[in-house]
Motif scaffolding. Structure first.
Motif, short mmCIF file in Angstrom:
data_model
loop_
_atom_site.label_atom_id
_atom_site.label_comp_id
_atom_site.label_asym_id
_atom_site.label_seq_id
_atom_site.Cartn_x
_atom_site.Cartn_y
_atom_site.Cartn_z
N LEU A 22 0.82 -1.20 0.00
CA LEU A 22 0.00 0.00 0.00
C LEU A 22 0.86 1.26 0.00
O LEU A 22 1.78 1.38 0.81
CB LEU A 22 -0.91 0.01 1.23
CG LEU A 22 -1.88 -1.17 1.36
CD1 LEU A 22 -2.51 -1.18 2.73
CD2 LEU A 22 -2.93 -1.11 0.27
N ILE A 23 0.53 2.19 -0.88
CA ILE A 23 1.23 3.46 -0.97
C ILE A 23 0.23 4.58 -0.72
O ILE A 23 -0.71 4.77 -1.50
CB ILE A 23 1.87 3.66 -2.37
CG1 ILE A 23 2.76 2.47 -2.72
CG2 ILE A 23 2.65 4.98 -2.41
CD1 ILE A 23 3.15 2.43 -4.19
N ASP A 24 0.43 5.30 0.38
CA ASP A 24 -0.43 6.43 0.73
C ASP A 24 0.17 7.68 0.10
O ASP A 24 1.29 8.05 0.42
CB ASP A 24 -0.48 6.56 2.26
CG ASP A 24 -1.42 7.63 2.75
OD1 ASP A 24 -1.90 8.46 1.94
OD2 ASP A 24 -1.67 7.67 3.97
N TYR A 65 -3.33 4.89 -2.59
CA TYR A 65 -4.59 5.43 -2.09
C TYR A 65 -4.40 6.85 -1.58
O TYR A 65 -3.29 7.27 -1.26
CB TYR A 65 -5.22 4.53 -1.02
CG TYR A 65 -4.56 4.56 0.34
CD1 TYR A 65 -5.00 5.43 1.33
CD2 TYR A 65 -3.52 3.69 0.65
CE1 TYR A 65 -4.41 5.44 2.59
CE2 TYR A 65 -2.93 3.70 1.90
CZ TYR A 65 -3.37 4.58 2.87
OH TYR A 65 -2.79 4.59 4.11
N CYS A 66 -5.52 7.57 -1.56
CA CYS A 66 -5.54 8.94 -1.06
C CYS A 66 -6.85 9.13 -0.30
O CYS A 66 -7.40 8.18 0.22
CB CYS A 66 -5.36 9.94 -2.20
SG CYS A 66 -6.65 9.86 -3.46
N HIS A 67 -7.34 10.36 -0.26
CA HIS A 67 -8.56 10.63 0.49
C HIS A 67 -9.81 10.14 -0.25
O HIS A 67 -10.60 9.38 0.30
CB HIS A 67 -8.66 12.13 0.78
CG HIS A 67 -9.77 12.48 1.71
ND1 HIS A 67 -10.29 13.75 1.78
CD2 HIS A 67 -10.47 11.75 2.61
CE1 HIS A 67 -11.25 13.78 2.69
NE2 HIS A 67 -11.38 12.59 3.21
N HIS A 68 -9.98 10.56 -1.51
CA HIS A 68 -11.16 10.18 -2.27
C HIS A 68 -10.87 9.44 -3.57
O HIS A 68 -11.78 9.14 -4.33
CB HIS A 68 -12.00 11.43 -2.60
CG HIS A 68 -12.71 11.99 -1.41
ND1 HIS A 68 -12.45 13.25 -0.92
CD2 HIS A 68 -13.65 11.46 -0.60
CE1 HIS A 68 -13.21 13.48 0.13
NE2 HIS A 68 -13.95 12.41 0.35
N SER A 72 -4.64 9.32 -6.07
CA SER A 72 -4.10 7.97 -6.28
C SER A 72 -4.19 7.55 -7.75
O SER A 72 -3.36 6.78 -8.22
CB SER A 72 -4.79 6.95 -5.38
OG SER A 72 -6.18 6.91 -5.60
N LEU A 73 -5.16 8.06 -8.48
CA LEU A 73 -5.22 7.80 -9.93
C LEU A 73 -3.99 8.40 -10.60
O LEU A 73 -3.34 7.75 -11.43
CB LEU A 73 -6.48 8.40 -10.55
CG LEU A 73 -7.78 7.63 -10.35
CD1 LEU A 73 -8.97 8.47 -10.80
CD2 LEU A 73 -7.75 6.30 -11.08
N GLY A 92 -12.38 5.52 -4.53
CA GLY A 92 -13.04 6.20 -3.40
C GLY A 92 -12.11 6.51 -2.25
O GLY A 92 -12.52 7.15 -1.29
N GLY A 93 -10.88 6.04 -2.34
CA GLY A 93 -9.87 6.35 -1.33
C GLY A 93 -10.16 5.82 0.06
O GLY A 93 -11.02 4.95 0.25
N ILE A 94 -9.44 6.38 1.01
CA ILE A 94 -9.58 5.92 2.39
C ILE A 94 -10.96 6.29 2.95
O ILE A 94 -11.46 5.64 3.86
CB ILE A 94 -8.43 6.45 3.28
CG1 ILE A 94 -8.33 5.64 4.57
CG2 ILE A 94 -8.57 7.95 3.52
CD1 ILE A 94 -7.05 5.83 5.33
N ASP A 95 -11.58 7.31 2.36
CA ASP A 95 -12.92 7.67 2.79
C ASP A 95 -13.90 6.53 2.50
O ASP A 95 -14.71 6.15 3.35
CB ASP A 95 -13.37 8.97 2.12
CG ASP A 95 -14.67 9.48 2.70
OD1 ASP A 95 -14.68 9.87 3.88
OD2 ASP A 95 -15.68 9.49 1.97
N ALA A 96 -13.81 5.96 1.31
CA ALA A 96 -14.66 4.82 0.97
C ALA A 96 -14.33 3.61 1.84
O ALA A 96 -15.22 2.86 2.26
CB ALA A 96 -14.53 4.47 -0.51
#
Length: 108
Positions: A22-24, A65-68, A72-73, A92-96
């Motif tokens: 995982l890459i934030d 991944y990112c926020h939404h 990350s795209l 949807g990121g970490i929010d999803a």
């Protein structure tokens, strides 16, 4: 075209014991607030300079991944151009993730 993975698909892969890397790509303050366990923090604006730090094990599913799911795209496309093919973006990121998989993870 960047491949996207749903939170459920990622959770199922983790639960099945598949290797996941995982890459934030969010900012440090966002990572401190909520992060997926074991993720490597490389903010999007540092990704080009720090790409050599990204060393997934052979056969691992690599997920940015990112926020939404917007940054990350971009990160997945950039990593592909830099020679790391097959990077997925968490839809949807970490929010999803916090809505669908782990409601204990703080939303912001």
């Amino acid at each position: 075209m960047v491949f996207q993975i749903s939170p459920r698909e990622l959770a199922d892969a983790i639960a099945a014991g598949k290797p996941v890397y995982l890459i934030d790509v969010r900012k440090p303050w966002e990572h401190e607030r909520a992060a997926l366990p074991g993720s490597l923090l490389v903010p999007l604006d540092e990704l080009t300079e720090r790409a050599d730090e990204i060393e997934p094990p052979p056969g691992a599913l690599v997920v940015a991944y990112c926020h939404h799911g917007v940054r990350s795209l971009s990160a997945a496309a950039l990593l592909d151009r830099l020679g790391l093919p097959g990077v997925a973006s968490l839809r949807g990121g970490i929010d999803a993730w916090s809505r669908e998989i782990d409601p204990s993870l703080p939303r912001y």
